[in-house]
Design an enzyme around this catalytic site. Structure first.
Site, PDB file in Angstrom:
ATOM      1  CE  LYS A 187      -3.265  32.035  49.236  1.00  0.00           C
ATOM      2  NZ  LYS A 187      -3.625  33.279  49.919  1.00  0.00           N
TER       3      LYS A 187
ATOM      4  NE  ARG B 183      -3.644  40.273  51.779  1.00  0.00           N
ATOM      5  CZ  ARG B 183      -4.130  39.117  51.276  1.00  0.00           C
ATOM      6  NH1 ARG B 183      -4.905  38.330  52.027  1.00  0.00           N
ATOM      7  NH2 ARG B 183      -3.870  38.780  50.037  1.00  0.00           N
TER       8      ARG B 183
ATOM      9  CG  HIS C  29      -5.484  39.833  46.416  1.00  0.00           C
ATOM     10  ND1 HIS C  29      -5.760  38.840  45.485  1.00  0.00           N
ATOM     11  CD2 HIS C  29      -5.962  39.384  47.609  1.00  0.00           C
ATOM     12  CE1 HIS C  29      -6.376  37.839  46.101  1.00  0.00           C
ATOM     13  NE2 HIS C  29      -6.514  38.142  47.375  1.00  0.00           N
TER      14      HIS C  29
ATOM     15  NE  ARG D  25      -2.354  37.326  42.695  1.00  0.00           N
ATOM     16  CZ  ARG D  25      -2.828  38.525  42.367  1.00  0.00           C
ATOM     17  NH1 ARG D  25      -2.360  39.128  41.271  1.00  0.00           N
ATOM     18  NH2 ARG D  25      -3.737  39.114  43.099  1.00  0.00           N
TER      19      ARG D  25
ATOM     20  CE1 TYR E  45     -13.096  13.250  74.556  1.00  0.00           C
ATOM     21  CE2 TYR E  45     -13.196  12.725  76.893  1.00  0.00           C
ATOM     22  CZ  TYR E  45     -12.523  12.690  75.690  1.00  0.00           C
ATOM     23  OH  TYR E  45     -11.296  12.099  75.610  1.00  0.00           O
TER      24      TYR E  45
ATOM     25  CB  CYS F  47     -12.994  12.546  70.559  1.00  0.00           C
ATOM     26  SG  CYS F  47     -14.481  11.852  71.265  1.00  0.00           S
ATOM     27  CG  MET F  48      -7.033  15.219  70.015  1.00  0.00           C
ATOM     28  SD  MET F  48      -5.774  15.228  71.304  1.00  0.00           S
ATOM     29  CE  MET F  48      -6.274  16.666  72.237  1.00  0.00           C
ATOM     30  CG  ASP F  49      -6.976  11.392  69.002  1.00  0.00           C
ATOM     31  OD1 ASP F  49      -6.978  11.173  70.234  1.00  0.00           O
ATOM     32  OD2 ASP F  49      -6.288  12.267  68.456  1.00  0.00           O
TER      33      ASP F  49
HETATM   34  C1  LIG Z   1      -2.380  37.743  46.637  1.00  0.00           C
HETATM   35  C2  LIG Z   1      -3.269  36.586  46.280  1.00  0.00           C
HETATM   36  N1  LIG Z   1      -3.512  36.311  44.989  1.00  0.00           N
HETATM   37  C3  LIG Z   1      -4.299  35.277  44.628  1.00  0.00           C
HETATM   38  C4  LIG Z   1      -4.888  34.448  45.581  1.00  0.00           C
HETATM   39  C5  LIG Z   1      -5.798  33.314  45.138  1.00  0.00           C
HETATM   40  O1  LIG Z   1      -7.126  33.675  45.434  1.00  0.00           O
HETATM   41  P1  LIG Z   1      -8.289  32.616  45.091  1.00  0.00           P
HETATM   42  O2  LIG Z   1      -8.017  31.392  45.935  1.00  0.00           O
HETATM   43  O3  LIG Z   1      -9.564  33.307  45.509  1.00  0.00           O
HETATM   44  O4  LIG Z   1      -8.204  32.343  43.629  1.00  0.00           O
HETATM   45  C6  LIG Z   1      -4.671  34.701  46.920  1.00  0.00           C
HETATM   46  C7  LIG Z   1      -3.842  35.784  47.279  1.00  0.00           C
HETATM   47  O5  LIG Z   1      -3.600  36.062  48.591  1.00  0.00           O
END
Ligand SMILES: Cc1ncc(COP(=O)(O)O)cc1O
Length: 391
Positions: free
Chosen positions: A39, A138, A168, A224, A270, A317-319
């Protein structure tokens, strides 16, 4: 033709991604799979390329936060199982069906609505992992009664298949294991309640990186794996434990755009918050806060040049940023490392996170579309991806 114009790039070491997957492979029970969490565009490393390397290295499924991130992976031709960990509005369920992406559910109303949509569209069923909230506060069901109701709703849905159950952890990366053990016990009680109802459990998972390190026997069907995939530890405590040796995959590099030696004192950037003294060598680097290099590093950040540390001077700065080099050193087009190693020195994401008052997770996620990703394997560039060039 050069793949990008500005000489600032993220370098991702695919050997490190592979090594980190193999490290967890060896740390976990053989029956436990690895779901690579890609993600946030692979925590800023590039979801598609990291997913491919993780799958080639031993991961067997992927996880993203939202359905749009799954679309990117499927469009890139990745056909491994993908789970959307977050909330997906029921009116997007058709896309999940068409792309064969699994979703997360924890509400009977959502299940009824999603099932209706799929029946009306006459689309193939969607796999659903039931989320239980054992203490993250959550998403997820919080009682056994709600869990049994959600599972019953799934079993009564022609177009939704119950394919997983997970939770989680909120505090798995901390030395005090009271909270995480309490969560795991609650998760176990949910699983036991389902077994007592004669349910055959689908894919069961609860471990993030921290729990996978500290409690590998809680791996169930899969972990995960997020931050550990990228070679970063979930917390300083987890790093100290050193149960596993991880290899950071990301570097942030640039090249000197301009350099000058102060004859008379002059102010920098700046707000004129820094004054270069006669003889000081000030280099200008083409990166700024619009790239995700935080303005909080003004007069505080450091960079690596010729294997030594040099300070950011003046406001980011921005860039662009300015750094103070040794007198007489520095030429235009010479390489500077902002995050990562050079010689015997390293500016780690942990160090930058501490300067910013945040965690290492956030630092690579800040690096945005303006910075191309250069993928390296065995010290050779194998691919370059520039989001800006795709626009
Ligand atoms: C539901 C869920 N599951 C797993 C992860 C991964 O966590 P780590 O980056 O700490 O391994 C994140 C998450 O939001």
């Amino acid at each position: 033709m050069k793949p990008f114009s500005r000489d600032t790039w993220v370098e991702v070491d695919l050997n490190a991604i592979r090594a980190n997957v193999e490290t967890f492979r060896g740390h976990l029970p053989k029956s436990t799979g690895i779901m690579a969490v890609v993600k946030a565009d692979g925590y800023g490393h590039g979801a598609v390329h990291v997913a491919r390397e993780a799958l080639a290295s031993g991961a067997d499924s992927l996880a993203v936060a939202m359905l749009d991130e799954a679309v990117i992976l499927r469009t890139a031709g990745i056909d491994a199982p993908i789970l959307v960990l977050g909330y997906t509005p029921a009116d997007s369920v058709e896309t999940a069906s068409r792309l064969n992406v699994e979703l997360t559910a924890y509400s009977t109303e959502w299940i009824v609505s999603a099932n209706q949509r799929l029946e009306q569209a006459e689309l193939r069923p969607v796999g659903v992992h039931v989320k239980t909230d054992t203490g993250m506060g959550r998403l997820g069901v919080r009682t056994t009664a709600d869990l049994l109701e959600v599972v019953a709703a799934l079993e009564n849905s022609a177009k939704l298949e119950w394919t997983g159950i997970f939770t989680h952890f909120a505090c798995a990366d901390e030395p005090d294991t009271t909270h995480v053990r309490g969560q795991h016990e609650m998760f176990q009680s949910f699983l036991q309640a389902l077994r007592e109802q004669g349910k055959k459990l689908p894919k069961v998972h609860c471990c993030n990186t921290a729990a996978a390190i500290a409690f590998p026997d809680w791996g169930y069907d899969t972990i995960r794996l997020g931050i550990g995939l990228y070679g970063l530890y979930p917390s300083p405590y987890m790093k100290e434990r050193a149960d596993v040796r991880l290899v950071p995959a990301l570097s942030l590099k640039t090249k000197i755009a301009h350099v000058k030696t102060a004859v008379e004192p002059f102010t920098v950037s700046y707000g004129a918050t820094y004054t270069a003294k006669p003889g000081e060598r000030i280099a200008t680097l083409p990166i700024g806060y619009a790239d995700g290099y935080s303005r909080l590093l003004s007069n505080r950040g450091e960079v690596l040049y010729n294997g030594s540390r040099y300070q950011v001077v003046g406001r980011v700065c921005m860039d662009q940023i300015m750094v103070r080099l040794e007198p007489g050193l520095g030429q235009v087009d010479e390489e500077v490392v902002l995050y990562g190693k050079q010689g015997n020195e390293e500016i780690s994401l942990d160090e930058v996170a501490a300067l910013l008052g945040t965690i290492n997770y956030e630092v690579p996620c800040m690096l945005n579309y303006r910075i191309p990703r250069v993928y390296v394997r065995n010290k050779e560039v194998v691919e370059v991806f520039h989001p800006l060039a795709m626009k």
